[in-house]
Scaffold this motif. Structure first.
Motif, PDB file in Angstrom:
ATOM      1  N   LYS A   1       6.683   2.664 -15.162  1.00 54.80           N
ATOM      2  CA  LYS A   1       7.018   1.351 -14.775  1.00 54.80           C
ATOM      3  C   LYS A   1       6.392   1.958 -13.251  1.00 54.80           C
ATOM      4  O   LYS A   1       4.835   1.406 -12.519  1.00 54.80           O
ATOM      5  N   GLU A   2       6.789   2.226 -12.420  1.00 54.83           N
ATOM      6  CA  GLU A   2       7.072   2.233 -11.068  1.00 54.83           C
ATOM      7  C   GLU A   2       5.815   3.678 -10.435  1.00 54.83           C
ATOM      8  O   GLU A   2       4.579   3.750 -10.271  1.00 54.83           O
ATOM      9  N   ALA A   3       5.613   4.754 -11.681  1.00 54.29           N
ATOM     10  CA  ALA A   3       4.365   5.554 -11.607  1.00 54.29           C
ATOM     11  C   ALA A   3       3.080   4.788 -11.814  1.00 54.29           C
ATOM     12  O   ALA A   3       1.931   5.073 -11.904  1.00 54.29           O
ATOM     13  N   MET A   4       3.410   3.663 -13.098  1.00 52.19           N
ATOM     14  CA  MET A   4       2.310   2.800 -13.084  1.00 52.19           C
ATOM     15  C   MET A   4       1.599   2.226 -12.354  1.00 52.19           C
ATOM     16  O   MET A   4       0.739   2.081 -12.033  1.00 52.19           O
ATOM     17  N   GLU A   5       2.014   1.789 -11.397  1.00 53.83           N
ATOM     18  CA  GLU A   5       2.093   0.933  -9.887  1.00 53.83           C
ATOM     19  C   GLU A   5       1.539   1.654  -9.347  1.00 53.83           C
ATOM     20  O   GLU A   5       0.862   1.890  -8.727  1.00 53.83           O
ATOM     21  N   ARG A   6       1.927   3.082  -9.033  1.00 52.30           N
ATOM     22  CA  ARG A   6       1.084   3.705  -8.518  1.00 52.30           C
ATOM     23  C   ARG A   6       0.081   4.662  -8.902  1.00 52.30           C
ATOM     24  O   ARG A   6      -1.022   4.332  -7.810  1.00 52.30           O
ATOM     25  N   PHE A   7      -0.571   4.783  -9.644  1.00 53.70           N
ATOM     26  CA  PHE A   7      -1.548   5.075 -10.706  1.00 53.70           C
ATOM     27  C   PHE A   7      -2.517   3.628  -9.642  1.00 53.70           C
ATOM     28  O   PHE A   7      -3.805   4.181  -9.803  1.00 53.70           O
ATOM     29  N   LYS A   8      -1.851   2.239 -10.483  1.00 54.05           N
ATOM     30  CA  LYS A   8      -2.931   1.279 -10.217  1.00 54.05           C
ATOM     31  C   LYS A   8      -3.632   1.368  -8.558  1.00 54.05           C
ATOM     32  O   LYS A   8      -4.897   1.520  -8.158  1.00 54.05           O
ATOM     33  N   MET A   9      -2.232   1.724  -7.718  1.00 51.40           N
ATOM     34  CA  MET A   9      -2.658   1.728  -6.087  1.00 51.40           C
ATOM     35  C   MET A   9      -3.858   2.695  -5.950  1.00 51.40           C
ATOM     36  O   MET A   9      -4.366   2.211  -5.267  1.00 51.40           O
ATOM     37  N   GLU A  10      -3.871   3.798  -6.006  1.00 42.39           N
ATOM     38  CA  GLU A  10      -4.659   4.754  -6.252  1.00 42.39           C
ATOM     39  C   GLU A  10      -6.036   4.445  -6.805  1.00 42.39           C
ATOM     40  O   GLU A  10      -6.798   4.468  -6.338  1.00 42.39           O
ATOM     41  N   ALA A  11      -5.832   4.012  -8.128  1.00 43.76           N
ATOM     42  CA  ALA A  11      -7.481   4.283  -8.309  1.00 43.76           C
ATOM     43  C   ALA A  11      -7.767   2.460  -7.250  1.00 43.76           C
ATOM     44  O   ALA A  11      -9.282   2.489  -7.345  1.00 43.76           O
TER      45      ALA A  11
END
Length: 64
Positions: free
Chosen positions: A13-23
Protein backbone atom coordinates in the motif's frame (compact mmCIF):
# COMPACT_ATOMS: atom_id res chain seq x y z
CA UNK A 1 -20.49 -6.19 -1.71
CA UNK A 2 -16.90 -7.08 -2.60
CA UNK A 3 -14.48 -4.48 -3.90
CA UNK A 4 -11.80 -5.36 -6.42
CA UNK A 5 -9.70 -2.41 -5.26
CA UNK A 6 -8.24 -4.24 -2.28
CA UNK A 7 -4.47 -4.44 -2.23
CA UNK A 8 -3.59 -8.12 -1.90
CA UNK A 9 -0.27 -7.45 -0.13
CA UNK A 10 -0.79 -4.91 2.68
CA UNK A 11 2.89 -3.91 2.63
CA UNK A 12 2.44 -2.76 -0.97
CA UNK A 13 0.00 0.00 0.00
CA UNK A 14 2.73 2.49 0.91
CA UNK A 15 4.68 1.71 -2.27
CA UNK A 16 1.55 2.23 -4.38
CA UNK A 17 0.89 5.57 -2.67
CA UNK A 18 4.46 6.71 -3.46
CA UNK A 19 4.06 5.48 -7.05
CA UNK A 20 0.79 7.40 -7.41
CA UNK A 21 2.31 10.59 -5.98
CA UNK A 22 5.31 10.28 -8.32
CA UNK A 23 3.07 9.78 -11.36
CA UNK A 24 0.90 12.74 -10.34
CA UNK A 25 3.95 14.95 -9.99
CA UNK A 26 5.16 13.94 -13.46
CA UNK A 27 1.88 15.03 -15.08
CA UNK A 28 1.53 18.18 -12.98
CA UNK A 29 -1.38 17.10 -10.75
CA UNK A 30 -1.18 18.14 -7.11
CA UNK A 31 -2.36 15.26 -4.94
CA UNK A 32 -2.95 15.54 -1.22
CA UNK A 33 -2.48 12.82 1.36
CA UNK A 34 -5.88 11.23 1.89
CA UNK A 35 -9.01 12.31 0.03
CA UNK A 36 -8.59 13.63 -3.53
CA UNK A 37 -12.21 13.52 -4.66
CA UNK A 38 -11.99 17.11 -5.82
CA UNK A 39 -9.83 16.15 -8.82
CA UNK A 40 -11.34 16.50 -12.24
CA UNK A 41 -11.82 13.37 -14.34
CA UNK A 42 -9.07 14.63 -16.61
CA UNK A 43 -6.61 14.99 -13.72
CA UNK A 44 -7.45 11.58 -12.27
CA UNK A 45 -7.18 9.99 -15.71
CA UNK A 46 -3.81 11.63 -16.29
CA UNK A 47 -2.46 10.15 -13.07
CA UNK A 48 -3.84 6.68 -13.82
CA UNK A 49 -2.59 6.83 -17.40
CA UNK A 50 0.89 7.82 -16.28
CA UNK A 51 0.94 4.92 -13.80
CA UNK A 52 -0.04 2.45 -16.53
CA UNK A 53 2.55 3.91 -18.91
CA UNK A 54 5.29 3.48 -16.30
CA UNK A 55 4.18 -0.09 -15.49
CA UNK A 56 4.27 -1.04 -19.18
CA UNK A 57 7.74 0.51 -19.57
CA UNK A 58 9.00 -1.40 -16.51
CA UNK A 59 7.58 -4.65 -17.89
CA UNK A 60 9.10 -4.09 -21.33
CA UNK A 61 12.49 -3.21 -19.81
CA UNK A 62 12.37 -6.41 -17.77
CA UNK A 63 11.89 -8.47 -20.92
CA UNK A 64 15.20 -7.31 -22.42
Amino acid sequence: MNSNNNIMVPQAKEAMERFKMEAASEVGVNLKQGYNGDLTSREAGSVGGQMVKKMIEAYENGMK
